[in-house]
Design an enzyme around this catalytic site. Structure first.
Site, PDB file in Angstrom:
ATOM      1  N   SER A 296       0.814  -1.221   0.000  1.00 22.00           N
ATOM      2  CA  SER A 296       0.000   0.000   0.000  1.00 22.00           C
ATOM      3  C   SER A 296       0.846   1.268   0.000  1.00 22.00           C
ATOM      4  O   SER A 296       1.913   1.326   0.633  1.00 22.00           O
ATOM      5  CB  SER A 296      -0.876   0.002   1.259  1.00 22.00           C
ATOM      6  OG  SER A 296      -1.421   1.285   1.483  1.00 22.00           O
TER       7      SER A 296
ATOM      8  N   GLU B 166       0.183   3.625   1.737  1.00 21.67           N
ATOM      9  CA  GLU B 166       0.250   4.061   3.146  1.00 21.67           C
ATOM     10  C   GLU B 166       1.644   3.833   3.720  1.00 21.67           C
ATOM     11  O   GLU B 166       2.019   4.452   4.716  1.00 21.67           O
ATOM     12  CB  GLU B 166      -0.767   3.296   3.989  1.00 21.67           C
ATOM     13  CG  GLU B 166      -2.154   3.900   4.023  1.00 21.67           C
ATOM     14  CD  GLU B 166      -2.217   5.191   4.837  1.00 21.67           C
ATOM     15  OE1 GLU B 166      -1.819   5.191   6.005  1.00 21.67           O
ATOM     16  OE2 GLU B 166      -2.666   6.208   4.281  1.00 21.67           O
TER      17      GLU B 166
ATOM     18  N   TYR C 216      -1.532   0.279  10.573  1.00 19.12           N
ATOM     19  CA  TYR C 216      -1.806  -0.375   9.279  1.00 19.12           C
ATOM     20  C   TYR C 216      -0.596  -0.237   8.351  1.00 19.12           C
ATOM     21  O   TYR C 216      -0.136  -1.210   7.756  1.00 19.12           O
ATOM     22  CB  TYR C 216      -3.054   0.259   8.642  1.00 19.12           C
ATOM     23  CG  TYR C 216      -3.266  -0.130   7.190  1.00 19.12           C
ATOM     24  CD1 TYR C 216      -3.881  -1.334   6.857  1.00 19.12           C
ATOM     25  CD2 TYR C 216      -2.852   0.707   6.150  1.00 19.12           C
ATOM     26  CE1 TYR C 216      -4.077  -1.694   5.519  1.00 19.12           C
ATOM     27  CE2 TYR C 216      -3.042   0.354   4.822  1.00 19.12           C
ATOM     28  CZ  TYR C 216      -3.655  -0.833   4.513  1.00 19.12           C
ATOM     29  OH  TYR C 216      -3.840  -1.185   3.189  1.00 19.12           O
TER      30      TYR C 216
HETATM   31  P1  NAP Z   1     -11.430  -4.683   1.732  1.00 20.76           P
HETATM   32  O1  NAP Z   1     -12.576  -4.404   0.828  1.00 20.76           O
HETATM   33  O2  NAP Z   1     -11.403  -4.078   3.090  1.00 20.76           O
HETATM   34  O3  NAP Z   1     -11.296  -6.281   1.886  1.00 20.76           O
HETATM   35  C1  NAP Z   1     -10.496  -6.860   2.884  1.00 20.76           C
HETATM   36  C2  NAP Z   1     -10.637  -8.362   2.795  1.00 20.76           C
HETATM   37  O4  NAP Z   1      -9.805  -8.948   3.819  1.00 20.76           O
HETATM   38  C3  NAP Z   1     -12.066  -8.883   3.022  1.00 20.76           C
HETATM   39  O5  NAP Z   1     -12.352  -9.852   2.053  1.00 20.76           O
HETATM   40  C4  NAP Z   1     -11.963  -9.516   4.403  1.00 20.76           C
HETATM   41  O6  NAP Z   1     -12.816 -10.622   4.571  1.00 20.76           O
HETATM   42  C5  NAP Z   1     -10.526 -10.012   4.382  1.00 20.76           C
HETATM   43  N1  NAP Z   1     -10.040 -10.356   5.713  1.00 20.76           N
HETATM   44  C6  NAP Z   1     -10.047  -9.574   6.837  1.00 20.76           C
HETATM   45  N2  NAP Z   1      -9.571 -10.275   7.880  1.00 20.76           N
HETATM   46  C7  NAP Z   1      -9.256 -11.514   7.423  1.00 20.76           C
HETATM   47  C8  NAP Z   1      -8.724 -12.682   8.023  1.00 20.76           C
HETATM   48  N3  NAP Z   1      -8.420 -12.746   9.337  1.00 20.76           N
HETATM   49  N4  NAP Z   1      -8.521 -13.778   7.261  1.00 20.76           N
HETATM   50  C9  NAP Z   1      -8.837 -13.752   5.930  1.00 20.76           C
HETATM   51  N5  NAP Z   1      -9.344 -12.685   5.306  1.00 20.76           N
HETATM   52  C10 NAP Z   1      -9.550 -11.571   6.045  1.00 20.76           C
HETATM   53  O7  NAP Z   1     -10.061  -4.270   1.028  1.00 20.76           O
HETATM   54  P2  NAP Z   1      -9.778  -3.884  -0.529  1.00 20.76           P
HETATM   55  O8  NAP Z   1     -10.023  -2.436  -0.705  1.00 20.76           O
HETATM   56  O9  NAP Z   1     -10.422  -4.888  -1.388  1.00 20.76           O
HETATM   57  O10 NAP Z   1      -8.195  -4.058  -0.551  1.00 20.76           O
HETATM   58  C11 NAP Z   1      -7.591  -5.318  -0.848  1.00 20.76           C
HETATM   59  C12 NAP Z   1      -6.173  -5.337  -0.284  1.00 20.76           C
HETATM   60  O11 NAP Z   1      -5.424  -4.293  -0.881  1.00 20.76           O
HETATM   61  C13 NAP Z   1      -6.070  -5.104   1.213  1.00 20.76           C
HETATM   62  O12 NAP Z   1      -4.972  -5.870   1.671  1.00 20.76           O
HETATM   63  C14 NAP Z   1      -5.753  -3.632   1.340  1.00 20.76           C
HETATM   64  O13 NAP Z   1      -5.063  -3.383   2.555  1.00 20.76           O
HETATM   65  C15 NAP Z   1      -4.874  -3.444   0.134  1.00 20.76           C
HETATM   66  N6  NAP Z   1      -4.876  -2.096  -0.456  1.00 20.76           N
HETATM   67  C16 NAP Z   1      -6.051  -1.499  -0.795  1.00 20.76           C
HETATM   68  C17 NAP Z   1      -6.037  -0.250  -1.397  1.00 20.76           C
HETATM   69  C18 NAP Z   1      -7.320   0.433  -1.803  1.00 20.76           C
HETATM   70  O14 NAP Z   1      -7.272   1.635  -2.082  1.00 20.76           O
HETATM   71  N7  NAP Z   1      -8.434  -0.286  -1.895  1.00 20.76           N
HETATM   72  C19 NAP Z   1      -4.803   0.377  -1.660  1.00 20.76           C
HETATM   73  C20 NAP Z   1      -3.628  -0.273  -1.305  1.00 20.76           C
HETATM   74  C21 NAP Z   1      -3.663  -1.519  -0.715  1.00 20.76           C
HETATM   75  P3  NAP Z   1     -14.164 -10.603   5.482  1.00 20.76           P
HETATM   76  O15 NAP Z   1     -15.273 -10.317   4.540  1.00 20.76           O
HETATM   77  O16 NAP Z   1     -14.209 -11.993   6.019  1.00 20.76           O
HETATM   78  O17 NAP Z   1     -13.970  -9.544   6.524  1.00 20.76           O
HETATM   79  O1  G4F Z   2     -10.644   6.757   2.307  1.00 22.50           O
HETATM   80  P1  G4F Z   2      -9.691   6.695   3.431  1.00 22.50           P
HETATM   81  O2  G4F Z   2     -10.163   6.106   4.716  1.00 22.50           O
HETATM   82  O3  G4F Z   2      -8.418   5.927   2.850  1.00 22.50           O
HETATM   83  P2  G4F Z   2      -6.884   5.837   3.308  1.00 22.50           P
HETATM   84  O4  G4F Z   2      -6.721   6.097   4.753  1.00 22.50           O
HETATM   85  O5  G4F Z   2      -6.090   6.686   2.370  1.00 22.50           O
HETATM   86  O6  G4F Z   2      -6.556   4.299   3.069  1.00 22.50           O
HETATM   87  C1  G4F Z   2      -7.008   3.614   1.903  1.00 22.50           C
HETATM   88  O7  G4F Z   2      -5.996   3.702   0.920  1.00 22.50           O
HETATM   89  C2  G4F Z   2      -4.749   3.056   1.258  1.00 22.50           C
HETATM   90  C3  G4F Z   2      -3.804   3.275   0.095  1.00 22.50           C
HETATM   91  O8  G4F Z   2      -3.194   4.525   0.201  1.00 22.50           O
HETATM   92  C4  G4F Z   2      -5.029   1.597   1.518  1.00 22.50           C
HETATM   93  F1  G4F Z   2      -3.858   0.964   1.787  1.00 22.50           F
HETATM   94  C5  G4F Z   2      -6.006   1.451   2.673  1.00 22.50           C
HETATM   95  O9  G4F Z   2      -6.304   0.071   2.883  1.00 22.50           O
HETATM   96  C6  G4F Z   2      -7.299   2.166   2.303  1.00 22.50           C
HETATM   97  O10 G4F Z   2      -7.887   1.501   1.214  1.00 22.50           O
HETATM   98  O11 G4F Z   2      -9.128   8.152   3.773  1.00 22.50           O
HETATM   99  C7  G4F Z   2      -8.587   8.994   2.769  1.00 22.50           C
HETATM  100  C8  G4F Z   2      -8.357  10.392   3.346  1.00 22.50           C
HETATM  101  C9  G4F Z   2      -7.591  10.407   4.670  1.00 22.50           C
HETATM  102  O12 G4F Z   2      -6.611  11.406   4.611  1.00 22.50           O
HETATM  103  C10 G4F Z   2      -8.632  10.789   5.697  1.00 22.50           C
HETATM  104  O13 G4F Z   2      -8.125  11.511   6.824  1.00 22.50           O
HETATM  105  O14 G4F Z   2      -9.634  10.975   3.620  1.00 22.50           O
HETATM  106  C11 G4F Z   2      -9.554  11.652   4.858  1.00 22.50           C
HETATM  107  N1  G4F Z   2     -10.899  11.784   5.423  1.00 22.50           N
HETATM  108  C12 G4F Z   2     -11.499  12.959   5.715  1.00 22.50           C
HETATM  109  N2  G4F Z   2     -12.689  12.736   6.264  1.00 22.50           N
HETATM  110  C13 G4F Z   2     -11.716  10.779   5.768  1.00 22.50           C
HETATM  111  C14 G4F Z   2     -12.851  11.385   6.304  1.00 22.50           C
HETATM  112  N3  G4F Z   2     -11.579   9.427   5.680  1.00 22.50           N
HETATM  113  C15 G4F Z   2     -12.614   8.665   6.120  1.00 22.50           C
HETATM  114  N4  G4F Z   2     -12.518   7.326   5.995  1.00 22.50           N
HETATM  115  N5  G4F Z   2     -13.749   9.221   6.653  1.00 22.50           N
HETATM  116  C16 G4F Z   2     -13.911  10.585   6.772  1.00 22.50           C
HETATM  117  O15 G4F Z   2     -14.929  11.039   7.275  1.00 22.50           O
END
Ligand code: NAP
Ligand code: G4F
Length: 341
Positions: A134, A136, A158
């Protein structure tokens, strides 16, 4: 013979798009699901009818070995994680176990099932491994835009857990010769995004206000900047990384950054609303340590993999607002499954 993929995190946003993509490429796709009566499993069965499910939990080493033994995958995509950053302060140890140590357990399951030891490395026909790293991990960024060589300074439990998984993936590649890669993905969104993340919170908030179901939207830091892309584009990059000639890590993002304020403006404008009448800034939603700015340099992915995003920020925001207007107007429940239609 179809190639076989095992996806952890199949019930999440990326798991669904990746499964659809791999099925369209002719793969046999298996998804790891946890829990005795996981409420998201019926949604997966309905949306992804051709995906087979296997039980397992990233907290349970034996279950992962059993899953790999049963599925005999050619490729493993580790998308499972506790992925909501604020939750990682509330449950830091659990985040370390799932998001960090979970990577070790999946790598060990592959290593043990493949008979790889330090003296007997990997060979042809090995299982290829993708780790969902990520942006992050960059946290308090040392340079902008961020590349594969930018140092990490994570700002949340995280981000720290992801950095552990990232270095471990690199280490298993170097120690055992495994085809193990990390995609350093910047924020990617869609109508299937969890309602707790800011883009979906905003698109749902706009839809509720437009339909007279809410009067305000409470948000935290409006000044934070993110590089937001479309999840459907990003899962293609995961597959490209595992299809490449050699194992390498890649930054995946659009190269454009927008503030939360710009996101809010675009989303309310997409529904012909003036955001300043509805958005309330709530200090309780600010984070203990914020990541102020993320912006990718995806040059390596573009030149080496031929990966390009196809959906702009403006198109993404409009897509999400329109989807949530339809969803709520049809009486759907965003916490359930209608947005996955
Ligand atoms: P998400 O919608 O939050 O999905 C997370 C998944 O992890 C769910 O299927 C959840 O299953 C599973 N999980 C949680 N705890 C678990 C456990 N103990 N054992 C097995 N599975 C478990 O996340 P996403 O947005 O699809 O992201 C996919 C991956 O990419 C994550 O690793 C996230 O950190 C990473 N990532 C995401 C972004 C982004 O912007 N979306 C960016 C960078 C990296 P349950 O339904 O059982 O809870
Ligand atoms: O949408 P966010 O919660 O995503 P964040 O923290 O960037 O993380 C997501 O992206 C990562 C990749 O860079 C992934 F690894 C991670 O698993 C996840 O998918 O927040 C985005 C921004 C933050 O700066 C937060 O402070 O939005 C700002 N924000 C402002 N108001 C808010 C809010 N975020 C959330 N969730 N809720 C608010 O009300």
């Amino acid at each position: 013979m179809a190639r076989r993929a095992l996806i952890t995190g199949i019930t999440g946003q990326d798991g669904s798009y990746l499964a659809e993509h791999l099925l369209s490429e002719g793969y046999e796709v298996w998804g790891l699901v946890r829990g005795q009566a996981n409420p998201r499993v019926p949604r997966v069965r309905r949306l992804l009818q051709d995906v087979r499910l296997v039980r397992g939990d990233l907290l349970d080493q034996g279950s992962l070995i059993s899953a790999v033994e049963k599925v005999q995958p050619d490729e493993v995509y580790n998308l499972g994680a506790i992925s909501f950053v604020p939750m990682s302060w509330e449950q830091a140890e659990l985040t370390a176990e799932v998001t960090g140590m979970g990577v070790l357990r999946v790598l060990e399951a592959i290593r043990v099932c493949s008979g790889i030891t330090a003296s007997r490395g990997s060979s042809a026909g090995q299982i290829r491994f993708y780790q969902a790293s990520s942006s992050e991990m960059f946290g308090q960024v040392r340079e902008t835009p961020q590349t594969e060589r930018t140092p990490f300074h994570p700002r949340s439990p995280y981000g720290v857990a992801k950095a552990y998984g990232h270095f471990l993936t690199q280490n298993y590649r170097e120690s055992y010769g495994m085809f193990a890669v990390s995609g350093i993905l910047f924020n990617h969104e869609s109508p299937r995004r969890g309602a707790e993340f800011v883009t979906r919170k905003v698109s749902l908030g706009v839809a509720r206000i437009k339909l007279g179901m809410a009067a305000e939207l409470r948000l935290g830091n409006l000044e934070a900047r993110r590089d937001w892309g479309f999840a459907g584009d990003f899962v293609r990059a995961m597959h490209m990384m595992l299809s490449a000639a050699g194992p390498e890590d890649y930054v995946i993002g659009t190269g454009r950054t927008h503030s939360v304020r710009e996101l809010v403006e675009a989303a309310f404008a997409a529904a012909d609303l003036d955001w300043e009448r509805y958005v309330v800034c709530d200090a309780s939603l600010h984070r203990p340590a914020e990541v102020d700015l993320l912006c990718a340099d995806p040059k390596k992915a573009r030149t080496q993999l031929g990966w390009e995003p196809t959906v702009s920020f403006e198109e993404l925001v409009a897509m999400m607002v329109e989807a949530d207007l339809r969803l709520l107007a049809d009486g759907g429940d965003p916490e359930q499954d209608s947005s996955w239609a």
